[in-house]
Design a protein around this motif. Structure first.
Motif, PDB file in Angstrom:
ATOM      1  N   VAL A   1      53.412 -13.419  45.227  1.00 58.19           N
ATOM      2  CA  VAL A   1      52.153 -14.158  45.162  1.00 58.19           C
ATOM      3  C   VAL A   1      51.286 -13.538  44.082  1.00 58.19           C
ATOM      4  N   GLY A   2      50.722 -14.377  43.238  1.00 55.53           N
ATOM      5  CA  GLY A   2      49.788 -13.926  42.209  1.00 55.53           C
ATOM      6  C   GLY A   2      48.452 -14.626  42.382  1.00 55.53           C
ATOM      7  N   ALA A   3      47.547 -14.333  41.482  1.00 57.47           N
ATOM      8  CA  ALA A   3      46.208 -14.918  41.581  1.00 57.47           C
ATOM      9  C   ALA A   3      45.711 -15.331  40.201  1.00 57.47           C
ATOM     10  N   SER A   4      44.718 -16.181  40.201  1.00 55.17           N
ATOM     11  CA  SER A   4      44.089 -16.646  38.972  1.00 55.17           C
ATOM     12  C   SER A   4      42.578 -16.616  39.164  1.00 55.17           C
ATOM     13  N   TRP A   5      41.874 -16.351  38.066  1.00 56.23           N
ATOM     14  CA  TRP A   5      40.419 -16.363  38.134  1.00 56.23           C
ATOM     15  C   TRP A   5      39.859 -17.774  38.021  1.00 56.23           C
ATOM     16  N   MET A   6      40.574 -18.649  37.305  1.00 54.94           N
ATOM     17  CA  MET A   6      40.081 -20.009  37.140  1.00 54.94           C
ATOM     18  C   MET A   6      41.128 -20.854  36.431  1.00 54.94           C
ATOM     19  N   THR A   7      40.906 -22.149  36.405  1.00 59.13           N
ATOM     20  CA  THR A   7      41.662 -23.072  35.565  1.00 59.13           C
ATOM     21  C   THR A   7      40.644 -23.952  34.833  1.00 59.13           C
ATOM     22  N   ARG A   8      41.118 -24.926  34.102  1.00 53.78           N
ATOM     23  CA  ARG A   8      40.176 -25.809  33.405  1.00 53.78           C
ATOM     24  C   ARG A   8      39.493 -26.787  34.361  1.00 53.78           C
ATOM     25  N   GLU A   9      40.050 -26.975  35.575  1.00 55.12           N
ATOM     26  CA  GLU A   9      39.465 -27.905  36.535  1.00 55.12           C
ATOM     27  C   GLU A   9      38.169 -27.342  37.126  1.00 55.12           C
ATOM     28  N   ASP A  10      37.102 -28.114  37.028  1.00 57.94           N
ATOM     29  CA  ASP A  10      35.806 -27.734  37.601  1.00 57.94           C
ATOM     30  C   ASP A  10      35.396 -26.344  37.120  1.00 57.94           C
ATOM     31  N   ARG A  11      35.628 -26.091  35.841  1.00 63.59           N
ATOM     32  CA  ARG A  11      35.524 -24.745  35.293  1.00 63.59           C
ATOM     33  C   ARG A  11      34.136 -24.119  35.436  1.00 63.59           C
ATOM     34  N   ASP A  12      33.089 -24.896  35.256  1.00 59.68           N
ATOM     35  CA  ASP A  12      31.748 -24.322  35.330  1.00 59.68           C
ATOM     36  C   ASP A  12      31.469 -23.739  36.713  1.00 59.68           C
TER      37      ASP A  12
ATOM     38  N   TRP B   1      31.493 -12.158  32.978  1.00 65.07           N
ATOM     39  CA  TRP B   1      30.717 -11.457  34.009  1.00 65.07           C
ATOM     40  C   TRP B   1      29.654 -10.565  33.387  1.00 65.07           C
ATOM     41  N   VAL B   2      30.037  -9.774  32.384  1.00 66.47           N
ATOM     42  CA  VAL B   2      29.093  -8.852  31.761  1.00 66.47           C
ATOM     43  C   VAL B   2      27.952  -9.607  31.087  1.00 66.47           C
ATOM     44  N   VAL B   3      28.265 -10.741  30.471  1.00 65.11           N
ATOM     45  CA  VAL B   3      27.247 -11.491  29.737  1.00 65.11           C
ATOM     46  C   VAL B   3      26.409 -12.372  30.665  1.00 65.11           C
ATOM     47  N   LEU B   4      27.025 -12.976  31.683  1.00 62.76           N
ATOM     48  CA  LEU B   4      26.329 -13.953  32.516  1.00 62.76           C
ATOM     49  C   LEU B   4      25.835 -13.402  33.849  1.00 62.76           C
ATOM     50  N   GLY B   5      26.392 -12.292  34.279  1.00 61.98           N
ATOM     51  CA  GLY B   5      26.071 -11.781  35.609  1.00 61.98           C
ATOM     52  C   GLY B   5      24.903 -10.808  35.613  1.00 61.98           C
ATOM     53  N   HIS B   6      24.563 -10.348  36.817  1.00 61.97           N
ATOM     54  CA  HIS B   6      23.496  -9.365  36.994  1.00 61.97           C
ATOM     55  C   HIS B   6      24.150  -7.989  37.058  1.00 61.97           C
ATOM     56  N   ARG B   7      24.681  -7.570  35.925  1.00 66.91           N
ATOM     57  CA  ARG B   7      25.482  -6.361  35.886  1.00 66.91           C
ATOM     58  C   ARG B   7      24.702  -5.209  35.290  1.00 66.91           C
TER      59      ARG B   7
ATOM     60  N   ASP C   1      33.798 -19.443  25.026  1.00 70.12           N
ATOM     61  CA  ASP C   1      32.707 -20.347  25.386  1.00 70.12           C
ATOM     62  C   ASP C   1      31.364 -19.619  25.507  1.00 70.12           C
ATOM     63  N   LEU C   2      31.349 -18.323  25.244  1.00 70.44           N
ATOM     64  CA  LEU C   2      30.093 -17.583  25.244  1.00 70.44           C
ATOM     65  C   LEU C   2      29.437 -17.715  23.869  1.00 70.44           C
ATOM     66  N   ASN C   3      28.213 -18.228  23.837  1.00 72.14           N
ATOM     67  CA  ASN C   3      27.582 -18.436  22.538  1.00 72.14           C
ATOM     68  C   ASN C   3      26.968 -17.141  22.005  1.00 72.14           C
ATOM     69  N   ARG C   4      26.629 -17.151  20.749  1.00 66.34           N
ATOM     70  CA  ARG C   4      26.160 -15.942  20.066  1.00 66.34           C
ATOM     71  C   ARG C   4      24.876 -15.385  20.694  1.00 66.34           C
ATOM     72  N   ASP C   5      23.958 -16.263  21.071  1.00 60.09           N
ATOM     73  CA  ASP C   5      22.704 -15.793  21.669  1.00 60.09           C
ATOM     74  C   ASP C   5      22.972 -15.069  22.985  1.00 60.09           C
ATOM     75  N   ALA C   6      23.842 -15.655  23.816  1.00 62.75           N
ATOM     76  CA  ALA C   6      24.165 -15.030  25.096  1.00 62.75           C
ATOM     77  C   ALA C   6      24.868 -13.692  24.886  1.00 62.75           C
ATOM     78  N   LEU C   7      25.756 -13.627  23.887  1.00 66.26           N
ATOM     79  CA  LEU C   7      26.461 -12.383  23.605  1.00 66.26           C
ATOM     80  C   LEU C   7      25.507 -11.298  23.117  1.00 66.26           C
ATOM     81  N   ALA C   8      24.581 -11.677  22.250  1.00 71.09           N
ATOM     82  CA  ALA C   8      23.628 -10.704  21.710  1.00 71.09           C
ATOM     83  C   ALA C   8      22.799 -10.072  22.824  1.00 71.09           C
ATOM     84  N   VAL C   9      22.398 -10.878  23.794  1.00 66.47           N
ATOM     85  CA  VAL C   9      21.598 -10.363  24.914  1.00 66.47           C
ATOM     86  C   VAL C   9      22.484  -9.617  25.908  1.00 66.47           C
ATOM     87  N   GLY C  10      23.610 -10.233  26.283  1.00 64.87           N
ATOM     88  CA  GLY C  10      24.457  -9.658  27.319  1.00 64.87           C
ATOM     89  C   GLY C  10      25.153  -8.377  26.917  1.00 64.87           C
TER      90      GLY C  10
END
Length: 232
Positions: free
Chosen positions: A85-96, A139-145, A160-169
């Motif tokens: 058994v393995g695991a996945s963090w996400m797929t393209r379905e309902d990705r947001d 997680w590092v860019v979007l979360g409360h880390r 899919d992380l934009n430049r502004d979000a990366l600069a801040v995160g």
């Protein structure tokens, strides 16, 4: 489905039970806290064994498992206890929503681990391997880390992380990009583009190249832990 029937997409927030493993951290104080995020089709328990080489006083490695599990053996018919058994963090379905769910899950896990560390760890590292690298960067860019270092192994930043979000995160976060010289999944053009973008954003980063394939190997892992620079 009958012609003209209205199909509506709806969502319901539910509570899930997430599984994670820890290595080390048995002493009275934790100086280093690592979060290691596995790749696609991997199981956290087996992935955690890769980090046994980091066992040291004052260091804990936390290995969360993706919320979606599935049988990875291609056997026909029914699956049983002998099938992996393995695991996945996400797929393209309902990705947001999948991204929001695992960011919230990892935030909750970080809060739980911080509450159990007395005093708080002085070095906080998030490492993501392959699909887990994209997960870690989101997680590092979007979360409360509260992170000192982001290690992306076998993959780069989520595109899919934009430049502004990366600069801040990534402000104040040291980024380490670990690449295998014989990794068949490497995309040199994508690597060059991301390296150039990180330079433009003023992000502190380094590239470590090891001689292996698409894998977590002991020597480069120790090099990351000990802040050594590999030439490759």
């Amino acid at each position: 489905m009958m012609s003209g029937t209205l199909l509506s997409t709806r969502h319901l927030r539910v509570t899930r039970t997430a599984r994670y493993y820890t290595l080390g951290g048995g002493g009275e104080r934790v100086d280093e806290a690592w979060f290691a995020l596995h790749g696609y089709r991997q199981a956290a328990r087996r992935f955690a064994r890769r980090f046994e080489v980091l066992d040291a006083p004052g260091r804990i490695v936390v290995v969360p498992e993706g919320l979606s599990r599935f049988y990875v053996d291609p056997s026909p018919g029914r699956h049983g206890p002998k099938h992996r058994v393995g695991a996945s963090w996400m797929t393209r379905e309902d990705r947001d929503n999948e991204i929001a769910d695992y960011v919230a899950y990892l935030d909750a896990l970080a809060r739980e681990m911080a509450a159990s560390s007395t005093p708080a760890a002085r070095r906080r590292v998030v490492l993501g391997f392959s699909q887990g690298a994209h997960t870690a960067s989101r997680w590092v860019v979007l979360g409360h880390r509260n992170v000192d270092e982001l290690v992306l192994w076998g993959a780069g930043l989520a595109t899919d992380l934009n430049r502004d979000a990366l600069a801040v995160g990534l402000d104040g976060v040291r980024v380490t990009l670990v690449r295998g010289a014989r990794d068949k999944f490497r995309d040199r053009r994508e690597e060059e583009a991301q390296d150039a973008m990180l330079k433009e954003l003023g992000v502190t980063f380094r590239v470590l190249v090891h001689p292996g394939e698409h894998e977590i190997a002991p020597e480069p892992l120790l090099a990351v832990a000990e802040a050594e620079v590999l030439e490759g």
